[in-house]
Design an enzyme around this catalytic site. Structure first.
Site, PDB file in Angstrom:
ATOM      1  N   ALA A 187      76.553  58.221  44.237  1.00 43.44           N
ATOM      2  CA  ALA A 187      77.093  58.294  45.596  1.00 43.44           C
ATOM      3  C   ALA A 187      76.005  57.957  46.604  1.00 43.44           C
ATOM      4  O   ALA A 187      75.712  58.719  47.520  1.00 43.44           O
ATOM      5  CB  ALA A 187      77.656  59.696  45.858  1.00 43.44           C
ATOM      6  N   ASP A 244      78.432  62.185  41.553  1.00 40.51           N
ATOM      7  CA  ASP A 244      76.966  62.165  41.586  1.00 40.51           C
ATOM      8  C   ASP A 244      76.465  63.474  41.001  1.00 40.51           C
ATOM      9  O   ASP A 244      77.174  64.480  41.002  1.00 40.51           O
ATOM     10  CB  ASP A 244      76.479  62.019  43.035  1.00 40.51           C
ATOM     11  CG  ASP A 244      75.069  61.433  43.132  1.00 40.51           C
ATOM     12  OD1 ASP A 244      74.939  60.290  43.588  1.00 40.51           O
ATOM     13  OD2 ASP A 244      74.111  62.137  42.741  1.00 40.51           O
ATOM     14  N   ASN A 254      70.664  54.563  40.917  1.00 38.29           N
ATOM     15  CA  ASN A 254      69.410  53.937  41.315  1.00 38.29           C
ATOM     16  C   ASN A 254      68.676  53.335  40.111  1.00 38.29           C
ATOM     17  O   ASN A 254      68.716  53.877  39.014  1.00 38.29           O
ATOM     18  CB  ASN A 254      68.513  54.933  42.066  1.00 38.29           C
ATOM     19  CG  ASN A 254      68.570  56.335  41.480  1.00 38.29           C
ATOM     20  OD1 ASN A 254      69.571  56.751  40.921  1.00 38.29           O
ATOM     21  ND2 ASN A 254      67.476  57.057  41.575  1.00 38.29           N
ATOM     22  N   ASN A 292      67.872  38.194  45.783  1.00 37.52           N
ATOM     23  CA  ASN A 292      66.885  39.000  46.503  1.00 37.52           C
ATOM     24  C   ASN A 292      65.513  38.331  46.510  1.00 37.52           C
ATOM     25  O   ASN A 292      64.785  38.389  47.494  1.00 37.52           O
ATOM     26  CB  ASN A 292      66.799  40.406  45.908  1.00 37.52           C
ATOM     27  CG  ASN A 292      67.831  41.331  46.531  1.00 37.52           C
ATOM     28  OD1 ASN A 292      68.591  40.920  47.409  1.00 37.52           O
ATOM     29  ND2 ASN A 292      67.865  42.575  46.098  1.00 37.52           N
ATOM     30  N   CYS A 350      64.858  47.524  47.849  1.00 37.79           N
ATOM     31  CA  CYS A 350      65.160  46.522  46.824  1.00 37.79           C
ATOM     32  C   CYS A 350      64.276  45.286  46.746  1.00 37.79           C
ATOM     33  O   CYS A 350      63.973  44.843  45.642  1.00 37.79           O
ATOM     34  CB  CYS A 350      66.617  46.111  46.940  1.00 37.79           C
ATOM     35  SG  CYS A 350      67.701  47.487  46.504  1.00 37.79           S
ATOM     36  N   LYS A 378      61.062  45.848  44.700  1.00 35.13           N
ATOM     37  CA  LYS A 378      61.376  46.247  43.321  1.00 35.13           C
ATOM     38  C   LYS A 378      62.016  45.096  42.546  1.00 35.13           C
ATOM     39  O   LYS A 378      61.689  44.864  41.388  1.00 35.13           O
ATOM     40  CB  LYS A 378      62.258  47.502  43.353  1.00 35.13           C
ATOM     41  CG  LYS A 378      63.628  47.391  42.716  1.00 35.13           C
ATOM     42  CD  LYS A 378      64.378  48.690  42.747  1.00 35.13           C
ATOM     43  CE  LYS A 378      65.822  48.547  43.195  1.00 35.13           C
ATOM     44  NZ  LYS A 378      66.664  47.676  42.389  1.00 35.13           N
ATOM     45  N   ARG A 385      62.875  53.781  52.758  1.00 32.52           N
ATOM     46  CA  ARG A 385      62.278  53.392  51.481  1.00 32.52           C
ATOM     47  C   ARG A 385      61.462  52.104  51.656  1.00 32.52           C
ATOM     48  O   ARG A 385      61.953  51.116  52.170  1.00 32.52           O
ATOM     49  CB  ARG A 385      63.365  53.238  50.413  1.00 32.52           C
ATOM     50  CG  ARG A 385      63.967  54.588  50.029  1.00 32.52           C
ATOM     51  CD  ARG A 385      65.062  54.464  48.975  1.00 32.52           C
ATOM     52  NE  ARG A 385      66.285  53.896  49.500  1.00 32.52           N
ATOM     53  CZ  ARG A 385      67.386  53.687  48.765  1.00 32.52           C
ATOM     54  NH1 ARG A 385      67.382  53.981  47.479  1.00 32.52           N
ATOM     55  NH2 ARG A 385      68.463  53.188  49.312  1.00 32.52           N
TER      56      ARG A 385
END
Ligand code: NAD
Ligand code: UGA
Length: 474
Positions: free
Chosen positions: A13, A37, A97, A231, A283, A286, A353
């Site tokens: 979630a 979750d 995640n 990405n 993102c 990573k 983040r």
């Protein structure tokens, strides 16, 4: 063949699972969507009007389906009972995640798939009827193949699982419009009768609001890799423009003009070419590192080095920006008060983040500067939690950093103002800042370091500020 889907379960979630499920439920009033979750706190927040994430338009979208606003039958549910929701659903979105691994082989580069694998194992253990499992999380190429092995080893006999790849392309801050009108929906499947029929069942769910021609299908490997590729290419554009911004600063060219000029070439395009203090978010770094790591494990070191350089330039950009601040402030920040405007990694989100702000704050506190931070959306608790994880540690951070509730509090008595997030909605206070007032409360000489190229440089210079922007001559 797979029949019409009537019940969907979304595991995870978070920033993807919550908004995606809300839009899916909104657009399919007959579909029951349950988001689960492990975090009780997160699920409780989703059930309230204080959602766990900030996203423009999200609360309305959630309320419509969750509370049955506008006379609808509620069809969006939030729960911590993962097993029941999994057991009941025909289609399960796995949206957990997949951060960068922090220990072991590939630490700092490879994707941590333990949350993903654990969700898949739960499905295998509790499912007593056939399931379509959808990889919504961003995962390395071939993950679906590995998960198939786990499912066939531990799934109940006679229960069939079909795994699809269906990566998400939403950006935070614009999640709702991105979900409502996606450029494309990508579905990867096995090229078997069962694989294609599962892909068709998922496509039907999206077809409730996405034109069929925008729903594309392909093999699972291509779909998984396409997400990392998207990405990587987006991040690469930002690193390219940021690398050029360094050339601009050294030559007297203006990166805004260069970006505008190249962006008008339709082959290049205007988007994702805004120079900045550096990209952040959970993102880009990573996923680029994951792609580099995959390349390395495939014995393609040149390819790995190419993608890693995208992240290297981003680190360089953040470092270059802080070095410039230190130099402009006469190489000594000791006890100087500096205002930090914006802590989120981009506007319209409370997410921090990988925010460039964390790195910049860390470097400035290392110089013993006294910082006052203002961000309209980021929770105080979040700022402290981020700062705690830096090399400096919490006690020193608490000594040097104050969190402010207005731009003016942050700017009072400061030697410099540093803009790190491009907040532009009027509620944030930043775009309507009264710079004349700021000038009246700052120390002399007054500096503005604009890490987002959002201020009107000449207007501020007229007020007596010395303004340093990204990729513009000083
Ligand atoms: P997130 O951290 O916000 O949410 C993930 C949630 O999954 C957490 O609430 C966590 O408690 C839960 N979870 C983990 N393991 C679980 C388990 N076994 N069972 C139940 N719940 C579990 O993450 P996110 O930002 O939503 O990202 C999710 C995935 O989507 C990642 O792979 C990410 O790369 C990808 N993605 C994110 C974005 C974005 O904008 N954030 C966009 C596109 C794709
Ligand atoms: C990004 C992608 O845009 C999404 O398509 C993808 O789904 C998502 O990552 C993901 O996989 O998580 P997001 O990180 O939320 O979305 O936001 P972006 O708008 O892409 O911005 C990322 C960072 O780059 C931000 O720090 C932003 O300020 C910065 N940026 C963006 C620039 O510095 N210049 C630009 O021109 C654009």
């Amino acid at each position: 063949p797979h029949g019409k889907v009537t019940k969907v379960c979304c595991i995870g979630a978070g920033y993807v699972g919550g908004p995606t499920s809300a839009v899916m439920a909104n657009k399919n009033p007959d579909l029951q969507v349950t988001v689960v979750d492990l975090s009780i706190k997160r699920i409780e927040a989703w059930k309230s009007d204080q959602l766990p994430i900030y996203e423009p338009g999200l609360l309305d979208a959630v309320k419509l389906a969750r509370d049955g606003d506008g006379g609808r039958k509620p069809n969006l549910f939030f729960s911590t009972d993962v097993d029941t929701a999994v057991r009941e659903a025909e289609l399960i979105l796995v949206s957990v995640n997949t951060p960068t691994k922090i220990t072991g082989t590939g630490a700092g580069r490879a994707s941590e798939l333990s949350y993903f694998e654990s969700a898949v194992r739960t499905i295998a253990e509790v499912a007593t009827t056939d399931k379509i499992i959808v990889e919504k999380s961003t995962v390395p190429c071939r993950t679906a193949e590995n998960m198939r092995e786990i499912l066939s080893a531990i799934g109940h006999p006679g229960v069939n699982f079909e795994i699809l790849s269906n990566p998400e392309f939403l950006a935070e801050g614009t999640a709702i419009p991105d979900l409502m009108e996606p450029d494309r929906i990508l579905i990867g499947s096995l090229n078997t009768a069962a694989g294609l029929s599962a892909a068709a069942a998922l496509a039907d769910v999206y077809a409730a609001w996405v034109p069929r021609e925008n729903i594309i299908t392909m093999n699972t490997f291509s779909s998984e890799l396409a997400k990392l590729a998207a990405n990587a290419l987006l991040a690469q554009r930002i690193s390219s423009i940021n690398a050029l911004s360094a050339v601009c600063e050294a030559t007297g060219a203006d990166i805004e003009e260069v970006s505008y000029a190249v962006g008008l070439d339709t082959r290049i395009g205007r988007k994702m070419l805004k120079a900045s203090v550096g990209f952040g978010g959970s993102c880009f770094k990573k996923d680029v590192l994951s792609l580099a790591y995959i390349s390395e494990t495939l014995h393609l070191p040149e390819v790995a080095a190419y993608w890693r350089s995208v992240v290297d330039i981003n680190e360089y950009q953040k470092d270059r920006f802080t070095k410039r601040i230190i130099q402009c402030l006469f190489n000594s920040l000791k006890n100087k008060k500096i205002a930090i405007l914006g802590f989120a990694y981009k506007k319209d989100t409370g997410d921090t983040r990988e925010s460039a702000a964390i790195t910049v704050v860390e470097s400035l506190v290392a110089e013993d500067a006294k910082l006052s931070i203002y961000d309209p959306r980021v929770e105080e608790e979040q700022v402290w939690s981020d700062l705690k994880q830096t090399h400096i540690g919490l006690p020193k951070m608490k000594e040097n950093v104050t969190l402010c509730s207005s731009v003016y509090d942050a700017c009072a008595d400061s030697h410099a103002v540093i803009i790190l997030t491009e907040w532009d909605d009027t509620s944030s206070g930043m775009p309507r800042m009264d710079w004349a007032h700021v000038a009246s409360v700052m120390r002399r000489p007054m500096f503005v370091f604009d890490g987002r190229n959002v201020v009107d440089k000449s207007k501020l210079e007229d007020l007596g500020f010395r303004v340093e922007c990204i990729g513009k001559p000083g």
